[in-house]
Design a protein around this motif. Structure first.
Motif, PDB file in Angstrom:
ATOM      1  N   LEU A  15       1.866  -4.660   4.712  1.00 18.59           N
ATOM      2  CA  LEU A  15       2.137  -3.320   5.230  1.00 18.59           C
ATOM      3  C   LEU A  15       3.244  -2.639   4.426  1.00 18.59           C
ATOM      4  O   LEU A  15       3.174  -1.441   4.116  1.00 18.59           O
ATOM      5  N   GLN A  16       4.261  -3.480   4.091  1.00 20.05           N
ATOM      6  CA  GLN A  16       5.372  -2.934   3.313  1.00 20.05           C
ATOM      7  C   GLN A  16       4.881  -2.424   1.948  1.00 20.05           C
ATOM      8  O   GLN A  16       5.252  -1.330   1.503  1.00 20.05           O
ATOM      9  N   ASN A  17       4.050  -3.190   1.277  1.00 22.75           N
ATOM     10  CA  ASN A  17       3.507  -2.779  -0.024  1.00 22.75           C
ATOM     11  C   ASN A  17       2.633  -1.531   0.104  1.00 22.75           C
ATOM     12  O   ASN A  17       2.693  -0.624  -0.734  1.00 22.75           O
ATOM     13  N   ARG A  18       1.845  -1.531   1.144  1.00 14.46           N
ATOM     14  CA  ARG A  18       0.983  -0.369   1.342  1.00 14.46           C
ATOM     15  C   ARG A  18       1.805   0.894   1.624  1.00 14.46           C
ATOM     16  O   ARG A  18       1.498   1.986   1.100  1.00 14.46           O
ATOM     17  N   LEU A  19       2.861   0.727   2.420  1.00 17.35           N
ATOM     18  CA  LEU A  19       3.736   1.876   2.699  1.00 17.35           C
ATOM     19  C   LEU A  19       4.457   2.343   1.435  1.00 17.35           C
ATOM     20  O   LEU A  19       4.652   3.550   1.225  1.00 17.35           O
ATOM     21  N   LEU A  20       4.833   1.368   0.590  1.00 17.10           N
ATOM     22  CA  LEU A  20       5.492   1.730  -0.660  1.00 17.10           C
ATOM     23  C   LEU A  20       4.555   2.514  -1.569  1.00 17.10           C
ATOM     24  O   LEU A  20       4.937   3.546  -2.134  1.00 17.10           O
ATOM     25  N   LEU A  22       1.916   4.125  -0.607  1.00 13.14           N
ATOM     26  CA  LEU A  22       1.620   5.391   0.055  1.00 13.14           C
ATOM     27  C   LEU A  22       2.759   6.400  -0.149  1.00 13.14           C
ATOM     28  O   LEU A  22       2.524   7.590  -0.411  1.00 13.14           O
ATOM     29  N   SER A  23       3.986   5.894  -0.059  1.00 13.28           N
ATOM     30  CA  SER A  23       5.131   6.795  -0.243  1.00 13.28           C
ATOM     31  C   SER A  23       5.190   7.325  -1.676  1.00 13.28           C
ATOM     32  O   SER A  23       5.500   8.496  -1.909  1.00 13.28           O
ATOM     33  N   VAL A  24       4.865   6.446  -2.648  1.00 16.95           N
ATOM     34  CA  VAL A  24       4.829   6.898  -4.042  1.00 16.95           C
ATOM     35  C   VAL A  24       3.745   7.947  -4.232  1.00 16.95           C
ATOM     36  O   VAL A  24       3.958   8.989  -4.877  1.00 16.95           O
ATOM     37  N   LEU A  25       2.558   7.681  -3.656  1.00  8.51           N
ATOM     38  CA  LEU A  25       1.479   8.656  -3.771  1.00  8.51           C
ATOM     39  C   LEU A  25       1.846   9.980  -3.110  1.00  8.51           C
ATOM     40  O   LEU A  25       1.558  11.065  -3.636  1.00  8.51           O
ATOM     41  N   LEU A  26       2.497   9.859  -1.927  1.00  9.04           N
ATOM     42  CA  LEU A  26       2.901  11.076  -1.235  1.00  9.04           C
ATOM     43  C   LEU A  26       3.939  11.850  -2.043  1.00  9.04           C
ATOM     44  O   LEU A  26       3.902  13.080  -2.104  1.00  9.04           O
TER      45      LEU A  26
END
Length: 300
Positions: A15-20, A22-26
């Motif tokens: 989840l942490q990697n996915r959020l990271l 996702l945050s970069v993409l955002l």
């Protein structure tokens, strides 16, 4: 126990990697969105600034079309209105300058006009080979009477228009002068500002055209108009004096001869000096007037 802890934390790490990610993409999306929005907002301003710079450089033909209905669009409309007004002022100024130049050519030799526009107060020019024509149009007083006062502007405009046409045809510089003597007084020069080897012949043709014009205007207005013309060739000096009143003074061999010839010239005649006769006797018919002057015969 350790393997079980790693396994237990695996979903968290995922989840942490996915959020990271996702945050970069955002952040990338937000960055590109910010750039696009900034360009969308700044583009009309840049276009307006570019158009203003073009106008500032003196080009009043810049296109100013509002691309939106917001404050930038209103500012563009205001600038477009200002540019349109400036374009109108420029057109009026050019028209007035053209009229001033046209009027200047009626009282000054062509060579003097640029100096006057530059504010030069005195100007002198010499020419070794020039032909000067002095013409007096008599009989215009009848057109200035109360009963004919409306005819004189029409007559003078027609005369000026015909003189302009003949002057362009023979490359003659002409200007009216004011004297205490009655009538209209014209000075015409050939070979002064622009050298011409055939300055005498050009002046003779201009003089003949002037006589034809006077005959035409006499028939048109029913007035007893007559022109007395004298031609002389030689050296000449002209000076412009811009004091309380703008004045042009001419002196030298050619003007002195021309002023002497005026004393023996009669209305309807073209009297020329010996110097003009020597140049033209092979091309025109002449009749001796005095010892040093001749009358140019009008063609049948």
């Amino acid at each position: 126990a350790e393997i079980r802890a790693a396994e237990a934390l695996q979903p968290f790490y995922t989840l942490q990697n996915r959020l990271l990610v996702l945050s970069v993409l955002l952040e990338i999306v937000f960055a590109f969105s910010a750039i696009w929005i900034a360009n969308w907002l700044v583009r009309p301003i840049d276009k307006l600034v570019s158009s203003a710079r073009i106008v500032d450089d003196g080009d009043l033909n810049a296109e100013l079309q509002p691309s939106s209905q917001d404050e930038i669009g209103e500012l563009t409309k205001s600038l477009a209105g200002i540019v349109s007004d400036l374009r109108g002022y420029q057109h009026d100024l050019e028209a007035r300058n053209h009229e001033i130049e046209r009027l200047s050519l009626t009282i000054l030799p062509t060579l003097f006009v640029p100096s006057v526009h530059k504010g030069v107060t005195q100007f002198t020019e010499n020419s070794q080979q020039v032909t000067i024509l002095l013409a007096t149009v008599q009989g215009v007083e009848s057109l200035t009477s109360d009963s004919n006062q409306e005819q004189f502007p029409l007559f003078f405009n027609e005369l000026a228009s015909q003189l302009d046409e003949h002057a362009r045809q023979y490359d003659i510089e002409k200007f009216f002068t004011g004297t205490a003597e009655p009538g209209l007084h014209l000075v015409a020069l050939c070979g002064f500002s622009v050298p011409h080897l055939d300055h005498a012949r050009r002046s003779a043709d201009f003089a003949l055209a002037l006589l034809r014009t006077i005959d035409h205007l006499q028939n048109l207005y029913g007035s007893s108009l007559q022109a007395t013309l004298v031609l002389a060739s030689g050296s000449m000096t002209a000076a412009m004096i811009n004091g309380s009143q703008l004045a042009v003074k001419v002196w030298g061999e050619a003007p002195q001869l021309a002023y002497r010839l005026k004393t023996v010239a009669h209305p309807g005649q073209i009297v020329v000096s010996q110097s003009v006769y020597d140049r033209l006797h092979e091309f025109y018919l002449f009749e001796r007037r005095t010892e040093n002057s001749w009358t140019l015969q009008k063609p049948a």
